[in-house]
Design an enzyme around this catalytic site. Structure first.
Site, mmCIF file in Angstrom:
data_model
loop_
_atom_site.group_PDB
_atom_site.id
_atom_site.type_symbol
_atom_site.label_atom_id
_atom_site.label_comp_id
_atom_site.label_asym_id
_atom_site.label_seq_id
_atom_site.Cartn_x
_atom_site.Cartn_y
_atom_site.Cartn_z
ATOM 1 C CB CYS A 142 -0.930 -0.013 1.205
ATOM 2 S SG CYS A 142 -1.995 1.447 1.302
ATOM 3 C CE1 TYR A 170 -1.432 8.501 -0.284
ATOM 4 C CE2 TYR A 170 -3.043 9.255 -1.881
ATOM 5 C CZ TYR A 170 -2.741 8.745 -0.633
ATOM 6 O OH TYR A 170 -3.741 8.489 0.265
ATOM 7 C CD GLU A 212 -2.994 -1.336 -2.044
ATOM 8 O OE1 GLU A 212 -3.380 -0.337 -2.688
ATOM 9 O OE2 GLU A 212 -3.159 -1.449 -0.818
#
Length: 235
Positions: A142, A170, A212
């Site tokens: 993750c 991110y 994911e």
């Protein structure tokens, strides 16, 4: 003739190579491409936000259990800092999105989708029964996948404010530093782990990598239970 293992060929790098097919499918998923291009239906992103907030609440619990299984006070303190970062950075991001998109009412009716529920139970099972390196290996995809997505999309200009802010979070150096810490932790712990433990680590990492991918699919299709009406809302 087999080439000798080099110092650079760390466990994290081997796991990343083995998981590559799942990660490439994540990079190519219409959810991710839609965020980058600004074409993702907002309803899919809103669905994702609810499921991700639920996932992160469990993620923080698993981080806490990793701290409890650490051998030194310094390691326990660092895991506590990761829990705090999850709360401060991730929750703050979700709270801003919630206010901007008026999600308060929808949150009252929230139910975890099957994939989100299964993924979090995978993490909790490892956190309660596994060693510290096993917990790290289950959490790492993750962290790491999101960093790579952030880096890949860093120059994207989707023209949708919430998508641009999500990418920025991110792609940030601060998030990248947290990810690198976890990669280094995995490699450090691997040096003193048994072959049997490393086999479990291998499986945990690859299973989380597949979850994911499934998470994007879940959000894109707005996955529901076969009989959602028999379930209560999640507290």
């Amino acid at each position: 003739m087999n080439q000798p293992e080099t110092v650079k060929d760390r466990l994290s790098e081997r796991l990343r190579r083995e998981a590559d097919i799942a990660w490439q499918k994540s990079f190519e998923h219409p959810f991710i491409l839609g965020v980058a291009q600004g074409s993702l239906p907002l309803d899919s992103f809103i669905f994702y936000l609810g499921q991700d907030a639920y996932y992160l609440s469990v993620f923080a619990k698993v981080q806490s259990l990793a701290g409890a299984k650490s051998e030194t006070f310094a390691e326990t303190k660092r895991w506590a800092e990761h829990v705090q970062k999850t709360y401060e950075v991730e929750k703050a991001l979700h709270d801003r999105f919630s206010q901007r998109l008026n999600l308060a009412e929808a949150q009252k009716r929230f139910q975890p989708a099957p994939t989100a529920f299964a993924y979090t139970r995978h993490l909790l099972a490892i956190a309660h029964t596994g060693s510290l390196i096993e917990i790290v290996s289950a959490l790492l995809p993750c962290y790491w996948l999101y960093r790579e997505i952030g880096q890949r999309l860093a120059k994207a200009r989707p023209g949708v404010e919430v998508y641009e802010e999500w990418i920025e979070a991110y792609a940030s150096p601060e998030f990248g530093q947290l990810v690198q810490e976890q990669i280094d932790t995995l490699d450090t712990l691997a040096a003193t782990s048994s072959e049997k433990t490393l086999q479990r680590v291998h499986n945990h990492f690859l299973i989380s990598s597949q979850y994911e991918y499934l998470f994007w699919e879940m959000a894109y299709r707005r996955e529901t239970w076969p009989f959602p009406d028999i379930l209560g809302t999640h507290e």
